[in-house]
Design a protein around this motif. Structure first.
Motif, mmCIF file in Angstrom:
data_model
loop_
_atom_site.group_PDB
_atom_site.id
_atom_site.type_symbol
_atom_site.label_atom_id
_atom_site.label_comp_id
_atom_site.label_asym_id
_atom_site.label_seq_id
_atom_site.Cartn_x
_atom_site.Cartn_y
_atom_site.Cartn_z
ATOM 1 N N GLY A 97 20.509 98.974 50.085
ATOM 2 C CA GLY A 97 19.004 98.927 50.259
ATOM 3 C C GLY A 97 18.349 98.902 49.125
ATOM 4 O O GLY A 97 17.058 99.104 49.194
ATOM 5 N N LEU A 98 18.817 99.010 48.007
ATOM 6 C CA LEU A 98 18.154 99.144 46.709
ATOM 7 C C LEU A 98 16.890 98.064 46.505
ATOM 8 O O LEU A 98 15.967 98.165 45.923
ATOM 9 N N LEU A 99 17.515 96.947 46.646
ATOM 10 C CA LEU A 99 16.520 95.839 46.564
ATOM 11 C C LEU A 99 15.185 95.895 47.204
ATOM 12 O O LEU A 99 14.064 95.975 46.464
ATOM 13 N N ALA A 100 15.197 96.315 48.208
ATOM 14 C CA ALA A 100 13.987 96.881 49.274
ATOM 15 C C ALA A 100 13.337 98.004 48.559
ATOM 16 O O ALA A 100 12.021 98.083 48.499
ATOM 17 N N ALA A 101 14.059 98.932 48.081
ATOM 18 C CA ALA A 101 13.566 100.233 47.613
ATOM 19 C C ALA A 101 12.727 99.761 46.145
ATOM 20 O O ALA A 101 11.785 100.465 46.005
ATOM 21 N N PHE A 102 13.263 99.066 45.418
ATOM 22 C CA PHE A 102 12.761 98.502 44.199
ATOM 23 C C PHE A 102 11.174 98.281 44.489
ATOM 24 O O PHE A 102 10.338 98.445 43.612
ATOM 25 N N GLU A 103 10.859 97.716 45.520
ATOM 26 C CA GLU A 103 9.529 97.081 46.051
ATOM 27 C C GLU A 103 8.534 98.229 46.294
ATOM 28 O O GLU A 103 7.221 98.241 45.842
ATOM 29 N N ASP A 104 8.999 99.438 47.052
ATOM 30 C CA ASP A 104 7.921 100.401 47.715
ATOM 31 C C ASP A 104 8.388 101.802 47.424
ATOM 32 O O ASP A 104 7.706 102.683 48.067
ATOM 33 N N ALA A 105 9.308 101.916 46.450
ATOM 34 C CA ALA A 105 9.803 103.356 46.200
ATOM 35 C C ALA A 105 9.801 103.598 44.622
ATOM 36 O O ALA A 105 9.901 102.725 43.891
ATOM 37 N N ILE A 106 9.695 104.920 44.210
ATOM 38 C CA ILE A 106 10.192 105.067 42.852
ATOM 39 C C ILE A 106 11.710 105.151 42.917
ATOM 40 O O ILE A 106 12.251 105.743 43.853
#
Length: 158
Positions: A97-106
């Motif tokens: 799920g890292l690619l999605a996290a790159f968008e909206d998380a630190i």
């Protein structure tokens, strides 16, 4: 894009912690910090210090070596700490799920070379290395190409 950089000599683990606190203050959701360096260079210490400085009540921050990803709720939203050392294929990055996290998380990513072509172009890269002359000392080189880091990193000193 032009790569820019800043280098810091970190004479102690306290200096590494202080640099982590300074960088933590400028991070916003969507920021990715790539932590490079050999085993023992201080990547996890830096990440742990950064994460704890963003917590209202600091708690234990274990290394995600075996869990691969630890997610924390901080004042600005989610913070993902990933250790990709054990990944065997780049496809596993998407599964985490890292690619999605790159968008909206630190996101703090240890062993970012495992990302291959999935490395975000806007990421801040930190290369940590050991100081051969002093056991506890480190060297940190920050590198970036995205101009958004210029003003935010101005004036940061350990």
């Amino acid at each position: 894009m032009t790569q820019r950089s800043a280098t810091f000599r970190l004479p102690s683990s306290d200096a590494t912690t202080e640099l982590a606190r300074h960088i933590a203050r400028i991070l916003v959701p969507g920021d990715v910090v790539l932590l490079q360096g050999p085993i023992g260079a201080g990547k996890t210490h830096f990440a742990r210090s950064l994460i704890q400085s963003l917590m209202e009540v600091p708690e234990d921050v274990p290394s995600p070596t075996f869990t691969l990803v630890q997610v924390y709720n901080v004042a600005t939203g989610e913070l993902w700490h990933a250790d990709l050392y054990r990944l065997s294929h780049v496809d596993e990055v998407e599964e985490l799920g890292l690619l999605a996290a790159f968008e909206d998380a630190i996101c703090l990513i240890e062993w970012p070379e495992k990302l291959e072509d999935l490395r975000p172009a806007s990421a801040l890269t930190m290369e940590l290395s050991l100081d051969q002359d002093h056991d506890d000392a480190r060297r940190a080189e920050l590198m970036w190409t995205d101009a958004s880091w210029d003003a935010r990193l101005e004036g940061i000193a350990p």
